[in-house]
Design an enzyme around this catalytic site. Structure first.
Site, mmCIF file in Angstrom:
data_model
loop_
_atom_site.group_PDB
_atom_site.id
_atom_site.type_symbol
_atom_site.label_atom_id
_atom_site.label_comp_id
_atom_site.label_asym_id
_atom_site.label_seq_id
_atom_site.Cartn_x
_atom_site.Cartn_y
_atom_site.Cartn_z
ATOM 1 N N HIS A 18 -5.215 -11.467 -6.302
ATOM 2 C CA HIS A 18 -5.434 -10.514 -5.201
ATOM 3 C C HIS A 18 -6.828 -10.735 -4.606
ATOM 4 O O HIS A 18 -7.007 -10.786 -3.384
ATOM 5 C CB HIS A 18 -5.391 -9.064 -5.700
ATOM 6 C CG HIS A 18 -4.052 -8.569 -6.160
ATOM 7 N ND1 HIS A 18 -3.867 -7.976 -7.377
ATOM 8 C CD2 HIS A 18 -2.837 -8.545 -5.542
ATOM 9 C CE1 HIS A 18 -2.597 -7.601 -7.503
ATOM 10 N NE2 HIS A 18 -1.951 -7.943 -6.406
ATOM 11 N N LYS A 42 7.838 2.045 -9.004
ATOM 12 C CA LYS A 42 7.163 1.359 -10.121
ATOM 13 C C LYS A 42 6.366 2.368 -10.940
ATOM 14 O O LYS A 42 5.718 3.245 -10.373
ATOM 15 C CB LYS A 42 6.166 0.314 -9.572
ATOM 16 C CG LYS A 42 6.794 -0.963 -9.035
ATOM 17 C CD LYS A 42 5.694 -1.963 -8.663
ATOM 18 C CE LYS A 42 6.247 -3.201 -7.992
ATOM 19 N NZ LYS A 42 5.165 -4.088 -7.498
ATOM 20 N N ARG A 92 3.333 -16.219 -3.448
ATOM 21 C CA ARG A 92 3.169 -17.161 -4.559
ATOM 22 C C ARG A 92 4.311 -18.154 -4.680
ATOM 23 O O ARG A 92 4.108 -19.284 -5.110
ATOM 24 C CB ARG A 92 3.086 -16.368 -5.885
ATOM 25 C CG ARG A 92 1.834 -15.579 -6.050
ATOM 26 C CD ARG A 92 2.000 -14.492 -7.079
ATOM 27 N NE ARG A 92 2.917 -13.472 -6.593
ATOM 28 C CZ ARG A 92 3.133 -12.311 -7.175
ATOM 29 N NH1 ARG A 92 2.534 -12.024 -8.305
ATOM 30 N NH2 ARG A 92 3.960 -11.437 -6.648
ATOM 31 N N SER A 130 0.317 -8.781 -11.596
ATOM 32 C CA SER A 130 -0.191 -7.626 -12.344
ATOM 33 C C SER A 130 0.721 -7.338 -13.537
ATOM 34 O O SER A 130 0.245 -6.985 -14.624
ATOM 35 C CB SER A 130 -0.243 -6.392 -11.448
ATOM 36 O OG SER A 130 -1.089 -6.615 -10.352
HETATM 37 P P1 ADP Z 1 3.350 -4.720 -4.181
HETATM 38 O O1 ADP Z 1 3.948 -3.750 -5.148
HETATM 39 O O2 ADP Z 1 3.145 -4.129 -2.818
HETATM 40 O O3 ADP Z 1 4.025 -6.058 -4.128
HETATM 41 P P2 ADP Z 1 1.193 -6.043 -5.604
HETATM 42 O O4 ADP Z 1 -0.102 -5.468 -6.059
HETATM 43 O O5 ADP Z 1 2.122 -6.533 -6.664
HETATM 44 O O6 ADP Z 1 1.853 -4.915 -4.720
HETATM 45 O O7 ADP Z 1 0.933 -7.231 -4.591
HETATM 46 C C1 ADP Z 1 0.261 -7.007 -3.361
HETATM 47 C C2 ADP Z 1 0.319 -8.296 -2.559
HETATM 48 O O8 ADP Z 1 -0.460 -9.285 -3.233
HETATM 49 C C3 ADP Z 1 1.719 -8.876 -2.392
HETATM 50 O O9 ADP Z 1 1.836 -9.434 -1.100
HETATM 51 C C4 ADP Z 1 1.774 -9.963 -3.441
HETATM 52 O O10 ADP Z 1 2.661 -11.012 -3.076
HETATM 53 C C5 ADP Z 1 0.317 -10.443 -3.423
HETATM 54 N N1 ADP Z 1 -0.069 -11.055 -4.686
HETATM 55 C C6 ADP Z 1 0.197 -10.623 -5.936
HETATM 56 N N2 ADP Z 1 -0.304 -11.475 -6.844
HETATM 57 C C7 ADP Z 1 -0.884 -12.477 -6.161
HETATM 58 C C8 ADP Z 1 -1.550 -13.684 -6.542
HETATM 59 N N3 ADP Z 1 -1.663 -14.044 -7.802
HETATM 60 N N4 ADP Z 1 -2.035 -14.489 -5.557
HETATM 61 C C9 ADP Z 1 -1.854 -14.141 -4.256
HETATM 62 N N5 ADP Z 1 -1.239 -13.025 -3.820
HETATM 63 C C10 ADP Z 1 -0.746 -12.203 -4.771
#
Ligand code: ADP
Length: 164
Positions: A18, A42, A92, A130
């Site tokens: 992130h 979630k 990803r 996460s």
């Molecule tokens: P959500 O529940 O909205 O998907 P996340 O916190 O899981 O929230 O992810 C937020 C955004 O960050 C999403 O667009 C996800 O694809 C992106 N994301 C999650 N992990 C990574 C990573 N390792 N590298 C790049 N982007 C990521």
């Protein structure tokens, strides 16, 4: 005109994947606002306020990035309220593609003037989520190289409290 982008997500917790996406978005826009959304489908490890504090600490090195916690309502409405011209998301793999494509299409239908800008995940963080962090950390696995130091300390503390 100042170009603002909104980066919405669950961030439970913020990972280095992130953070790298935020760092890159902050080079493309004048300001990036990270919105910690409460995802009703979630179960969260951290509360929205805890996530906000952790993200704030991790963002110290990126002066044009800020964080807010937001509950309820459409994300596009929040983006409009904040004067954002774009929403940032990360991608990803192909599963992310399908998911992100659906969200972006639905958001476009709601509000045509806000673009979704998708940044491809950094090669070294393509596997990182996460959920995976939590799966490993709950059993004492080492995730210290995958999350900011403040987040790492908070996860260790959280699982210590839970396991007491
Ligand atoms: P959500 O529940 O909205 O998907 P996340 O916190 O899981 O929230 O992810 C937020 C955004 O960050 C999403 O667009 C996800 O694809 C992106 N994301 C999650 N992990 C990574 C990573 N390792 N590298 C790049 N982007 C990521």
């Amino acid at each position: 005109m100042k170009k603002v982008a909104l980066f919405p997500g669950s961030f439970d917790p913020l990972t280095n994947g992130h953070l790298e996406t935020i760092r890159r978005a902050a080079k493309l826009f004048d300001e990036v606002i990270i919105a910690v959304l409460t995802n009703t489908s979630k179960v969260s490890l951290f509360t929205a306020d805890e996530k906000k504090v952790l993200i704030e600490a991790a963002l110290k090195e990126i002066p044009n990035a800020n964080v807010i916690a937001h509950t309820g309502g459409l994300t596009v409405d929040l983006a409009k309220e904040l004067g954002a011209v774009a929403m940032i998301r990360g991608m990803r793999n192909t599963s992310d593609f399908d998911y992100e494509y659906s969200i972006a299409s639905m958001n476009k239908l709601q509000t045509a003037e806000i673009e979704t800008v998708i940044l491809l995940a950094d090669e070294q963080y393509r596997f990182l989520s996460s959920s995976l962090i939590k799966e490993v950390a709950q059993f004492g696995g080492d995730v210290s190289s995958l999350v900011p130091a403040v987040v790492h300390d908070a996860i260790v503390k959280k699982y210590q409290e839970k396991n007491q």
